[in-house]
Each structure stands twice: as C-alpha cells, then as structure tokens.
Motif scaffolding. Structure first.
Motif, PDB file in Angstrom:
ATOM      1  N   PHE A  10       0.814  -1.214   0.000  1.00  0.00           N
ATOM      2  CA  PHE A  10       0.000   0.000   0.000  1.00  0.00           C
ATOM      3  C   PHE A  10       0.850   1.267   0.000  1.00  0.00           C
ATOM      4  N   ARG A  11       2.163   1.109   0.226  1.00  0.00           N
ATOM      5  CA  ARG A  11       3.042   2.276   0.104  1.00  0.00           C
ATOM      6  C   ARG A  11       3.525   2.470  -1.333  1.00  0.00           C
ATOM      7  N   TYR A  12       3.152   1.550  -2.213  1.00  0.00           N
ATOM      8  CA  TYR A  12       3.523   1.657  -3.627  1.00  0.00           C
ATOM      9  C   TYR A  12       2.243   1.658  -4.451  1.00  0.00           C
ATOM     10  N   PRO A  13       1.475   2.755  -4.357  1.00  0.00           N
ATOM     11  CA  PRO A  13       0.116   2.742  -4.894  1.00  0.00           C
ATOM     12  C   PRO A  13       0.030   2.375  -6.381  1.00  0.00           C
ATOM     13  N   ILE A  14       1.023   2.770  -7.168  1.00  0.00           N
ATOM     14  CA  ILE A  14       0.907   2.475  -8.601  1.00  0.00           C
ATOM     15  C   ILE A  14       0.936   0.965  -8.837  1.00  0.00           C
ATOM     16  N   LEU A  15       1.739   0.254  -8.062  1.00  0.00           N
ATOM     17  CA  LEU A  15       1.810  -1.201  -8.218  1.00  0.00           C
ATOM     18  C   LEU A  15       0.506  -1.837  -7.786  1.00  0.00           C
ATOM     19  N   LYS A  16      -0.077  -1.276  -6.719  1.00  0.00           N
ATOM     20  CA  LYS A  16      -1.297  -1.865  -6.174  1.00  0.00           C
ATOM     21  C   LYS A  16      -2.501  -1.597  -7.069  1.00  0.00           C
ATOM     22  N   THR A  17      -2.680  -0.333  -7.458  1.00  0.00           N
ATOM     23  CA  THR A  17      -3.879  -0.030  -8.249  1.00  0.00           C
ATOM     24  C   THR A  17      -3.803  -0.679  -9.627  1.00  0.00           C
ATOM     25  N   GLU A  18      -2.597  -0.801 -10.171  1.00  0.00           N
ATOM     26  CA  GLU A  18      -2.485  -1.411 -11.499  1.00  0.00           C
ATOM     27  C   GLU A  18      -2.221  -2.906 -11.413  1.00  0.00           C
ATOM     28  N   GLN A  19      -2.133  -3.414 -10.207  1.00  0.00           N
ATOM     29  CA  GLN A  19      -1.917  -4.837  -9.966  1.00  0.00           C
ATOM     30  C   GLN A  19      -0.735  -5.400 -10.745  1.00  0.00           C
ATOM     31  N   LEU A  20       0.374  -4.672 -10.664  1.00  0.00           N
ATOM     32  CA  LEU A  20       1.584  -5.115 -11.364  1.00  0.00           C
ATOM     33  C   LEU A  20       2.267  -6.215 -10.562  1.00  0.00           C
ATOM     34  N   GLN A  21       2.848  -7.157 -11.276  1.00  0.00           N
ATOM     35  CA  GLN A  21       3.539  -8.258 -10.628  1.00  0.00           C
ATOM     36  C   GLN A  21       5.056  -8.145 -10.841  1.00  0.00           C
ATOM     37  N   SER A  22       5.437  -7.510 -11.946  1.00  0.00           N
ATOM     38  CA  SER A  22       6.861  -7.336 -12.242  1.00  0.00           C
ATOM     39  C   SER A  22       7.029  -5.963 -12.897  1.00  0.00           C
ATOM     40  N   PHE A  23       8.194  -5.370 -12.699  1.00  0.00           N
ATOM     41  CA  PHE A  23       8.401  -4.060 -13.339  1.00  0.00           C
ATOM     42  C   PHE A  23       9.868  -3.655 -13.381  1.00  0.00           C
ATOM     43  N   ILE A  24      10.136  -2.697 -14.259  1.00  0.00           N
ATOM     44  CA  ILE A  24      11.423  -2.000 -14.261  1.00  0.00           C
ATOM     45  C   ILE A  24      11.103  -0.528 -14.036  1.00  0.00           C
ATOM     46  N   ALA A  25      11.768   0.099 -13.090  1.00  0.00           N
ATOM     47  CA  ALA A  25      11.600   1.540 -12.897  1.00  0.00           C
ATOM     48  C   ALA A  25      12.974   2.166 -13.039  1.00  0.00           C
TER      49      ALA A  25
END
Lengths: 153, 343
Positions: A86-101
């Motif tokens: 919940f501290r990484y809202p973009i991951l949570k709302t978009e339900q991402l499982q993997s990413f590169i930032a």
C-alpha cells in the motif's frame, strides 16, 4: 503536439517490449514542488493513477530517485514491496507483478523523471533485455523529453 | 439385592451436586433449584411466595467478540449445550458459567439448566490472550518506530547531508552567477526538506485536529488518502457542533483513519464513503459515523489477513469514550464500519 509525442514514444516502448503498463512522472521533477505525480500513462486499468501524488522519497519514484538506480523486479511476491504494497500505490492499483523503474537523467546529471514499465504477471528480465530496454529508452524517450524541455524553456 | 433406585440416586445428585441445577418452565420461572444453586445465586429480592424468574439472575449470554447479550436467549430454544452465560451471585459479582440447557419435560415444558463455574478456565485463557495481544502490540510498535526512523534517516538525514555538502562547496565558487545558481538549488533542497519534515509530523498526528477540529482534519486527511492511494473519499458531514472533547475527536479521527486504511489495503476499491451525523434528543447526544466501501468484503468471523490489531484498536478506542463500533461485511458485498460515540 508536445504531449502526444512523449505518449507516442511511451506507446512504442510498451509495444516493442510487450509491457502491460508504461507510466512516466512529470518530467520537470527538479522544479516541481514536493509532490510527485504520474503524468503520462499507457495501458492503465483505470483513472486512479491520476490521483496518486507521493511526497518526495516515497513509493517507487522515491526509491528510484533516492538511489539513482533502476529497480528491476521479476516478481513482487515475497519481497519487502509486497509486504508494504500500500506504500507503492501504482503497483497496487495497477496490480503489477513485475516491473522496471528507471531514472531519466538530463545532461547536468539531474533526474528529470521516473519511468516505470510493468507487467501484471511475473516476468524474468534478462540482463541483455534490460540493457536493450535501457538503450531504447535513452535513444528515444530521453531525447524526446530533452527536446520538449528545450522547447518549453 | 438392595439396589438403590434411580429416583433416589437422582434426588441425591440434585441435592448434593456441586453443580448448580435449576429447573425452569417455559417462561423462565424457576420451578426447583438445588442447594448449591440456592447458595450461589443472589436471593435477596426473592419473595418466597412467588415464582422466581431466571432473568433476575441471568446477565446474558456470551457472544463472540466479548459482547454480552440477550439475543438468541436460551429460554426459547429446546436445547443448547456448553454455552457461556453470566450470572449474578450472592456476593453481587457477575460471574461466568458454562451452561447446558435442555428441555427434559416437553409436556409441561420444563427444562433443566445446569451451570458450572468457569472463572478459573477463563482466567488462564485471558492471560494467554493478553500475552498474545501484548506481543502483537509490541511488534506493531517496533514496526512503527522502524518506519519513522527510516523516514528520518532516509529523508531528513540524507537531504541535510546533501545541503551541507552543497554549502561547503559554495565557499570555492568564485563566479557570482554560478554561486547564485548553486544557492537556488540549496534553497530548493531545504524547502523540500521542510515539506518532508512537515509531512512526517502530519502523518503522526495532524496539528489541524487540535487547532481546527475533526472536520478540517478529516478533509485534509482525505486529500492525503487520495494522493497516497488514488482512492477518493466521499465525505458527508452533517454535524452542527464544530468542536468536541479532544478525546472524542481523536477517537473519531483514528477510527475513520483505520477504517479507510483497511479499505485501501484490502478492499480493492477506488472510492470510500464516509459520513458523520449528529443524533440528538433530550437525553442523548451522539455522533454516528459510517465508513463504507463496495469492495471485496470478508467473512466477519474469519482470521484477519493483517495483524487484526486494527479492528481491535477501533473497538478499544471507541469503548474508551463509551462508544461502539460494528463491522458488517460479506465477501463480494463490501464492508461497512459504523458506530456511535456519545458527546
């Protein structure tokens, strides 16, 4: 059409490397105030990303900005991020499982913006693949951003 | 063979048992009770010429969540085995018992009600429970300290260090224009730092809650929620009185905050409804609060996904000012947290 050309570039990156979502923060981060927002989004599942604004140092953009390094996560399951999702809202709302930032630098070695590219499923990012993505981002997106910043100044 | 017959055995058991045995009729009047029951229960109001009613002694059944209530009263059931009930004793205390209630004479609708003391068992259970709870509270406290410490270290210390280095370098810049540029940057860094520290302090406890009251503090908090989680809060505030006792304001604020956090963490929604209304008549004056989402929901009795401290904390906070909190939820039907606090 300034905005659309950045968006077109993002859209190309998304397609070329088959990401589900590509988001970019405001590209004038240094000058913008304290809150950091996502400004461009391709492939998002709703409008929630527009509302998100994180204080400097928080969430994915905060982590990338503080370290100045890319985050490459194959699968958020079992990581510290998952526990505090919940501290990484973009991951949570978009339900991402993997990413590169990754941070985007200007010529004065300042971060102009943060780019996040993610998938809603696990994805192993091989070293060469990451290098290819990074190379492409620098060749296309970074140039595009620098061009727009020049036009606006 | 001088086998004692069953009737005399039963009679002996009735009179000498250390178990309380009470026979009641269908309306709850005590038909017979054994010596042990008579010596345990409080009989001061007992008029011997009349039937005594079980409700004079009974203080209610134990329900899940520590509540004591008369709903589903055993009197209206044919049989309940091993339930917990509170009775008033001769010493004037309210003591828990483990009880059985069975209809033994359906024709005359007489039931037998047997009670065994439970205090000892309960005490050990309570100690165990307290231990577990304390452990979890300590864990949560440690987690919170870790978070604040990380916030201070990563944010404040790092940024201060940056500014310090920048300022050290200023001494060696000869060109006036370059110096100006660098100073502007340091200024920006300092101003970000100021915002950062302010943010930490607001997250811990908003000053607006003390200075401006519950409505202003909640509105600011909802704006923060929206930016932090991308969740919008639909807020309806129909309370005339602007300020309340600081304790009440804190309790309201924390309960609403906790309920929204839960929605943000578990409900998978992008919108939460919050309402505060005033319930006022001659005798009572209450604030009624509701926090509702249309998200995933959960089985209320299930083991909590998180620590479970949140819900517990809400009801503890509410009861500390004489209020109540209830949670209504079902999978797929959203969650509603509601209650009231006397003001």
């Amino acid at each position: 059409m300034n905005e659309s050309s950045i968006e077109a570039t993002l859209s190309n990156i998304r397609e070329q490397f088959s990401f589900d979502l590509v988001v970019l923060t405001d590209i004038r981060i240094r000058q913008t105030n304290y809150m950091i927002r996502w400004k461009y989004s391709i492939g998002s599942s709703g409008e929630q990303w527009k509302r998100i604004a994180l204080p400097r140092g928080k969430g994915v953009p905060g982590t990338v900005m503080k370290t100045g390094k890319s985050m490459i996560i194959d699968d958020i399951a079992g990581t510290d991020i998952e526990r505090d999702l919940f501290r990484y809202p973009i991951l949570k709302t978009e339900q991402l499982q993997s990413f590169i930032a990754m941070p985007l630098w200007n010529d004065d070695e300042e971060v102009m913006g943060i780019l996040l590219m993610g998938n809603r499923s696990r994805r192993m990012f091989a070293e060469e693949e990451y290098e290819m993505i990074k190379h492409c981002v620098e060749k296309t997106l970074r140039k595009q951003i620098l061009k727009e910043l020049m036009v606006n100044e | 063979m001088n086998e004692p017959n069953l009737t005399s055995l039963l009679e002996a058991m009735f009179h000498h048992s250390k178990e309380m045995i009470i026979f009641v009729n269908k309306s709850g009047e005590i038909v017979h009770m054994n010596a042990h029951a008579a010596s345990t229960l409080d009989e001061t109001d007992y008029d011997r010429s009349q039937f005594q009613h079980i409700c004079n002694h009974c203080q209610g059944m134990y329900m899940s969540g520590g509540r004591v209530a008369c709903s589903n009263c055993y009197l209206y059931q044919d049989e309940i085995v091993s339930f917990q009930v509170y009775m008033r004793t001769r010493e004037g205390e309210v003591v828990p018992f483990i009880a059985n209630f069975q209809r033994v004479d359906p024709e005359n609708e007489i039931s037998v009600f047997t009670l065994n003391p439970l205090a000892e068992q309960l005490k050990t259970q309570e100690i165990e429970h307290q231990k577990r709870l304390t452990q979890r509270i300590i864990q949560a406290q440690e987690g919170e300290r870790k978070r604040i410490s990380r916030d201070l270290h990563d944010g404040v210390t790092q940024e201060l260090l940056n500014v310090l280095l920048e300022m050290r370098l200023l001494k060696y810049v000869d060109d006036r224009e370059a110096l100006n540029d660098k100073m502007v940057k340091s200024e920006e860094s300092l101003s970000h730092l100021l915002d950062y520290v302010r943010n930490i302090s607001v997250e811990l406890r908003p000053a607006s809650l003390d200075d401006l009251g519950i409505e202003a503090a909640l509105k600011t908090h909802f704006k923060w929620i929206e930016r932090q989680y991308g969740i919008s809060v639909d807020f309806s505030f129909t309370v005339e009185q602007k300020r309340f006792n600081p304790e009440v304001e804190t309790v309201l604020y924390r309960i609403i905050q906790e309920a929204i956090f839960n929605a943000a963490k578990y409900a998978e929604v992008d919108c939460v409804d919050v309402s505060l209304e005033e319930m006022k008549n001659e005798e009572t004056h209450h604030i009624k609060f509701t926090i509702e989402d249309a998200g995933l929901g959960f089985h209320v009795g299930d083991t909590p996904v998180g620590t479970g401290l949140g819900l517990f904390g809400m009801s503890e906070r509410a009861s500390s000012v004489g209020g109540t909190v209830s949670v209504d939820s079902a999978p797929g039907r959203g969650t509603k947290v509601f209650g009231s606090i006397p003001v």
